[in-house]
Design a protein around this motif. Sequence first.
Motif, PDB file in Angstrom:
ATOM      1  N   SER A 166      20.929   5.658   0.216  1.00  0.00           N
ATOM      2  CA  SER A 166      19.771   5.303  -0.592  1.00  0.00           C
ATOM      3  C   SER A 166      20.233   4.439  -1.748  1.00  0.00           C
ATOM      4  O   SER A 166      21.369   4.577  -2.226  1.00  0.00           O
ATOM      5  N   ASP A 168      18.475   4.607  -4.521  1.00  0.00           N
ATOM      6  CA  ASP A 168      17.798   5.217  -5.668  1.00  0.00           C
ATOM      7  C   ASP A 168      18.740   5.446  -6.840  1.00  0.00           C
ATOM      8  O   ASP A 168      18.322   5.365  -8.003  1.00  0.00           O
ATOM      9  N   MET A 171      19.707   1.768  -8.945  1.00  0.00           N
ATOM     10  CA  MET A 171      18.648   0.851  -9.330  1.00  0.00           C
ATOM     11  C   MET A 171      19.086  -0.119 -10.430  1.00  0.00           C
ATOM     12  O   MET A 171      18.538  -1.224 -10.519  1.00  0.00           O
ATOM     13  N   ASN A 207       9.827   1.005  -3.320  1.00  0.00           N
ATOM     14  CA  ASN A 207      10.033   1.066  -4.766  1.00  0.00           C
ATOM     15  C   ASN A 207      10.778  -0.161  -5.282  1.00  0.00           C
ATOM     16  O   ASN A 207      10.581  -0.597  -6.420  1.00  0.00           O
TER      17      ASN A 207
END
Length: 266
Positions: A166, A168, A171, A207
Amino acid sequence: MRVDLHMHTGYSADAASPQTVADKVRACRAAGLNIIGITDHLDFYRTRGPAENRDAEACLRDVRAAKEAAEGIEVLVGIEIGQIHVDPAADDFVRGHKLDMVIGSLHAMPNDLDIYFHDYEHLDCDAFLQEYFDQVLEMEAHGGFDVLAHIDYPLRVMKHGDYVPSFDQYMDRVEQVLRACIDHGYALELIAAGLAGWQKKGGPPQNILYEYRRMGGERISIGSDSHTLDTVGRGVADCTANALDAGFTTVTVFRGRKPEAVSLTE
């Protein structure tokens, strides 16, 4: 407008063959596409020549012929350059050919091994991703391309055991990549290739698309990454829906290396 701006023919070593440019255009027309970019691979490396590439000159001749002969569909002459920043020959190739669009891709890391083939079970995946972002930023700073391809490529191939990759936790690095994309005027690619893998959806993750829009990103590109005749247009409707959800109403189409906004809803 139905667009598919990233696809491959038999001129790409990892695509189905035989699969001519004319075959591809016919399949795209049958699939109801309006604008297509034929973007076969041309990869460059740090320590070896581009031996895996097929005849790029013949490929471009065939695409130009298809562009001139096409009826009911617009064909863009494109190329997907891998690692444009690692070999001056890549820039020479781009400058020496009349192209509509150049996709900039990062397929291989500095050891010249494709991201697909790394042994992630025995790698420090955090260090790998940090180096990946370093390489993308270096490629963006180098320039010479129009579309920043599949920034989520590692996510498609790194999954192993209980490890689910990921971005996440990265970022801050993703935002660096997005900022460079905006500042250099590249189009961020929405790509459907993940539909065929463990993710079962296109990329980049939504996102990231939201963040790109929040940061002022305006240019996007949409492609299936089709490597076979039966996958032209695959997932472009999903990518379009993701774009609209994030607030984009146009896709950027490059004609003669110049960006033009094309409506996603007409």
